[in-house]
Design an enzyme around this catalytic site. Sequence first.
Site, short mmCIF file in Angstrom:
data_model
loop_
_atom_site.label_atom_id
_atom_site.label_comp_id
_atom_site.label_asym_id
_atom_site.label_seq_id
_atom_site.Cartn_x
_atom_site.Cartn_y
_atom_site.Cartn_z
N GLU A 127 0.84 -1.19 0.00
CA GLU A 127 0.00 0.00 0.00
C GLU A 127 0.88 1.25 0.00
O GLU A 127 2.08 1.16 0.27
CB GLU A 127 -0.93 0.00 1.22
CG GLU A 127 -1.88 -1.19 1.23
CD GLU A 127 -2.88 -1.13 2.38
OE1 GLU A 127 -2.80 -0.20 3.20
OE2 GLU A 127 -3.73 -2.04 2.44
N SER A 178 -1.18 -7.49 13.40
CA SER A 178 -0.86 -8.46 12.36
C SER A 178 -1.74 -9.70 12.43
O SER A 178 -1.85 -10.45 11.45
CB SER A 178 0.61 -8.88 12.46
OG SER A 178 0.87 -9.55 13.68
N GLU A 242 7.71 -17.18 -2.61
CA GLU A 242 7.94 -16.17 -3.65
C GLU A 242 9.42 -15.85 -3.80
O GLU A 242 9.95 -15.81 -4.92
CB GLU A 242 7.17 -14.90 -3.31
CG GLU A 242 7.48 -13.70 -4.19
CD GLU A 242 6.88 -12.41 -3.64
OE1 GLU A 242 7.23 -11.35 -4.19
OE2 GLU A 242 6.09 -12.46 -2.69
N GLN A 336 30.32 -2.93 -18.97
CA GLN A 336 31.70 -2.43 -18.95
C GLN A 336 32.56 -3.18 -19.96
O GLN A 336 33.39 -2.58 -20.65
CB GLN A 336 32.28 -2.57 -17.54
CG GLN A 336 33.59 -1.85 -17.32
CD GLN A 336 33.40 -0.33 -17.26
OE1 GLN A 336 32.29 0.15 -17.08
NE2 GLN A 336 34.48 0.41 -17.45
N GLU A 367 17.40 -4.88 2.45
CA GLU A 367 17.61 -4.58 3.87
C GLU A 367 16.66 -5.38 4.75
O GLU A 367 17.07 -5.95 5.77
CB GLU A 367 17.40 -3.07 4.10
CG GLU A 367 18.47 -2.18 3.48
CD GLU A 367 18.29 -1.95 1.99
OE1 GLU A 367 19.18 -1.35 1.37
OE2 GLU A 367 17.25 -2.38 1.43
#
Length: 384
Positions: A127, A178, A242, A336, A367
């Site tokens: 969201e 949750s 996933e 490169q 992260e």
Amino acid sequence: MDLTLQDVERELQEGARKFVAREIAPIATRMDREDYFPRDVFRRLGEHGFLGLTLHESHGGLGQSYLAQAVVLEEIARSSPALALSVGAHSNLCADNLSRNGSEALRERFLPALASGEAIGALALTEPSAGSDAVSLRTRAERRGEIYVLNGSKQFITNGPVADTLLVYAKTAPERGSRGISAFIVPKTAAGFTVAKSLDKMGMRGSPTGELGFHDVEVPRENLVGAENSGVEVMMSGLNVERAVLTAIPVGIMAECLDVALAYAREREQFGKKIGQFELIQEKLANMYASLEASRLLMYRSLAAVGRDKRSARDSATSLTFASEASTKVALDAIQIMGGYGYMRDYPLERLARDAKLLEIGAGTSEIRRLLVARELLGPGFDA
């Protein structure tokens, strides 16, 4: 762990490779330039069985493993990571999730069309104010007798603008945090559902991404996936699968970048010799190969891990984090090696580099995935 592909997996790999060369490679550039989603090709993927690989045969699938699904995704990603992303969102995030958690009535109603490609699936979780902190979502589902009424919005939803069938997460008991989330199947035909905006992205162009709106969308109780308020379990197990399966996309990107760079290094001459004879070019190629093979091995390990226990996040988070970051570097190293030619849009490398970056952001950022790994390693008591 047996790393050898079984006969059926090799057959699927070869079939996917031929399909990609015939159907996807010729349109990959157009997909990127025009942000074009090839609905007809997507449907033919279903006709060949590539969209329902893990679904039960009774629901139109092939009843195969997550490894088989990943092998096919890798082949698609070599030519078009964008289409691989849409296939993964459809087949894994939506269809496989529904297959594992939905009622038999829901499976019979929705899975055959998803397996055949007649319908396109999406998962609607993120969201505008709930990205990495997915469980803080604000979309509400208020129960009124035998229906739920959904209100809210979703952002960055892969396949959202073209999806026919959406697996949507909403709060049914906000006071429980949750533990108050539920999952629902919402067809695009539901009154009050809208595609608020199709998003223009840096990469993965041709894989439609959108902002979705839900205004008093009525969903029958039987469209609940799993038990009421058990959506977080559906969500977390789905995310682990996933991440393992979608690792195939950066693996496919690396495999293609390495092949392109090798071919160029064998042919390009500078200072009177092939550039592949220069040690600094050889170093890049060796590092690219090591990153590819390490990522593929981590993918195999994570696929085996989620096959045993979908609750463990460590292996799948590790594999996607390592492979996604490696694919960005491999793509840039390939550019490169090709120098100015690599920077041109006439070659696929600049597109693959742009596509690769998304995998460091989607399915939980790098992260967030590192936090999951570290906390599982440390054990209880080390959550934030």
